[in-house]
Write an enzyme that holds these catalytic residues in place. Structure first.
Site: not given
Length: 340
Positions: A187, A82, A14, A152, A60, A128, A126, A10-12
């Protein structure tokens, strides 16, 4: 009655935009935050007074903390945003990256399967994951093979495939949004787009104060030729919510359908302060090159358009414009070129 949604991450960037959206839709949002010694809630500080927002410390990688939270709040929806989200960092911390990004998703799925099978689950996948795999038409879509090029991306593939497996094997409403690069004013500073726009703000202040141009700071970057499909996070969280609302769970590419190089981003960002010869202020350093590079990402979002009626609203130019404006104002120097 309002729904309850748990948001991991939540703190990111998105997480903050998604929380705004969910609160607007009258959800009770339970945000999971990691225990840290310094404050990490800056992106959601404007939401902290909402009576419908609850923050809970959790991890997590700890199954028991996920279990306690889901059993206490019985959420209709869980969003897993997350991750160890910086690709470059994942090369330096591959084990931690996999534990958080890959195993963390599996922990949530296991809790839902055993204790809350009615809960709908969203996994933030993602672009990626595609690596250097491209369709013949120059796009990546839901049918494009994964060929991850970083720890990642490998972890994201594991989480994506786990979500798909639990959907098919256990009937869990688990969906994945394969999000291509999405940026915003919020960002993190280690990402190349933010690194560029924060530099633009400093350069703008340097020029506005009348300091000699030859004394301007230099921006050091890595690969300038990598192409990415850049959209705005505010658009993309709308797609997340729509994906979870569907009767049948599925996977969706979320993108703009346009590819721009880092050079394109530089040129556009510098133009916002009236500077054309941007390479006079930029240098490249091999230490910022990744051991394995993803050269080109461009998403086909036609499935999301057809089934979700979703499409991006913020253009590439508008995205850059918003980020540059924000960083100039954050620096405290409001005066800038007329184009801002």
């Amino acid at each position: 009655m309002s729904k309850t949604a748990i948001v991991f991450g939540i703190t990111g960037q998105d997480g903050s935009y998604l929380t705004e959206l969910l609160l607007e839709k009258d959800y009770h949002v339970v945000g999971i935050t990691r225990r840290v010694s310094t404050g990490n809630t800056g992106r959601i500080s404007h939401l902290m007074d909402s009576p419908q927002l609850t923050l809970v410390e959790g991890d997590l990688t700890d199954y028991s903390s996920i279990l306690r939270t889901i059993e206490e709040y019985r959420p209709e929806e869980v969003y897993n945003l997350a991750a160890m989200s910086h690709v470059g960092t994942s090369f330096d911390q591959p084990l931690l990256s996999f534990d958080v990004t890959g195993k963390g998703c599996l922990n949530i799925l296991e809790v839902i399967r055993d204790h809350s099978p009615f809960t709908r689950f969203y996994q933030a996948s993602s672009s990626e994951m595609f690596g250097d795999s491209i369709r013949g038409d120059g796009y990546q879509g839901e049918d494009t093979l994964f060929n991850p090029q970083s720890p990642y991306a490998i972890a994201k593939v594991a989480a994506h495939q786990a979500s798909k497996l639990y959907r098919q094997s256990y009937g869990i409403h688990a969906s994945c949004g394969i999000l291509f690069n999405h940026e915003s004013e919020r960002r993190g500073g280690r990402f190349v787009t933010k690194k560029i726009t924060k530099y633009i703000a400093r350069l703008n202040k340097h020029l506005v104060l009348g300091r000699p141009i030859e004394e301007a700071p230099i921006l050091t970057l890595g690969n300038l030729d990598a192409k990415r499909d850049w959209g705005h996070a505010e658009d993309y969280v709308k797609a997340m919510w729509l994906i979870v609302q569907q009767d049948e769970p599925d996977d969706y590419v979320v993108a703009t359908g346009e590819a721009h190089s880092v050079r394109d981003f530089l040129e556009t960002a510098f133009s916002k302060i009236g500077v054309e010869n941007y390479m006079d202020f930029v240098t490249q350093d091999p230490k910022y090159m990744r051991p394995s590079e993803v050269p080109y990402l461009r998403g086909d979002y036609s499935k999301a358009l057809a089934r979700l009626s979703w499409k991006p609203e913020v253009s590439f130019d508008k995205l850059v414009d918003r980020m540059v404006k924000y960083d100039i104002m954050e620096l405290g120097e409001l005066k800038c070129q007329d184009s801002i």
